[in-house]
Design an enzyme around this catalytic site. Sequence first.
Site, PDB file in Angstrom:
ATOM      1  N   HIS A 106       0.825  -1.199   0.000  1.00 21.21           N
ATOM      2  CA  HIS A 106       0.000   0.000   0.000  1.00 21.21           C
ATOM      3  C   HIS A 106       0.866   1.259   0.000  1.00 21.21           C
ATOM      4  CE1 HIS A 106      -3.271  -2.659   1.254  1.00 21.21           C
ATOM      5  NE2 HIS A 106      -4.114  -1.647   1.146  1.00 21.21           N
ATOM      6  N   ASN A 137       8.403  -4.342   3.234  1.00 20.89           N
ATOM      7  CA  ASN A 137       7.004  -4.019   3.507  1.00 20.89           C
ATOM      8  C   ASN A 137       6.601  -4.383   4.932  1.00 20.89           C
ATOM      9  OD1 ASN A 137       4.264  -3.307   2.975  1.00 20.89           O
ATOM     10  ND2 ASN A 137       3.791  -5.421   2.451  1.00 20.89           N
TER      11      ASN A 137
END
Length: 257
Positions: A106, A137
């Site tokens: 994201h 991430n």
Amino acid sequence: MNCFFCFAEETVFYYDTSIYGDLPSELELPLCGDEEGKFHQQRDFYGYSICYREEYEQAEWAAYTLTKEKLSGTESRGNNFRSDPEIVTGSAAPEDYRGSGFDRGHLAPAADMAYDARAMSESFFLSNMSPQNPSFNRGIWKKCEDAARKLAEEADIAYVVTGPVLEKPAEDYNSIGINHVTVPEFYYKIILLFFEEESTEEKKVYRAETYSVIVPNEKRNEPCEFFLSTIDQIETRTNIDFFPALNDIFENLIEES
């Protein structure tokens, strides 16, 4: 103050509305670089906005505001990853990431959209995703996202901009999938915080703080503050003008620090 960004705490500015004017609406929105022949599409969602770059098959920035009220949201994560039908040239697709070894990372984090079901759902459009090394991430980048939320919890309003550093032609990067989604080598995050210090009929005075990082897309064990950068440095590498709606004098002050 949150200690992920401890050694930037001394950089504090004051925003006086009698000098600089009221805080402008849509202050969080950057201005994309004007590159001839390059496709940009700004897409405004319920909870955030992006600027999609077709040649990289991802957004070059995602921008939104955070408040204490938004951060108290409890909407559960949906994991409804899907293509974005409103990107006129077509967005990345789920198949691009399947078996690639990269996370669908994201840009505008789902956790920042937990205040509303629509905002949460729209955060899973693949136009809001970028191929991220899983160790990045789930490691250093998650720490930086958590740190940004903790900083925003203490402010009256926070403006957040996040994106990949797309400083080379698309063909010079590795890519994944049939749509050739570029794998960025670095990501940036910028947070501009305002704390109301004084309020009268004539003016408001805010204490303002900025924190910004550029982090390589790889496993790193350093704390977030190791990657601190100036906004000016990020603008140079991305060719993006951040916070252009601000008074120019104040904008220059915060961006060079």
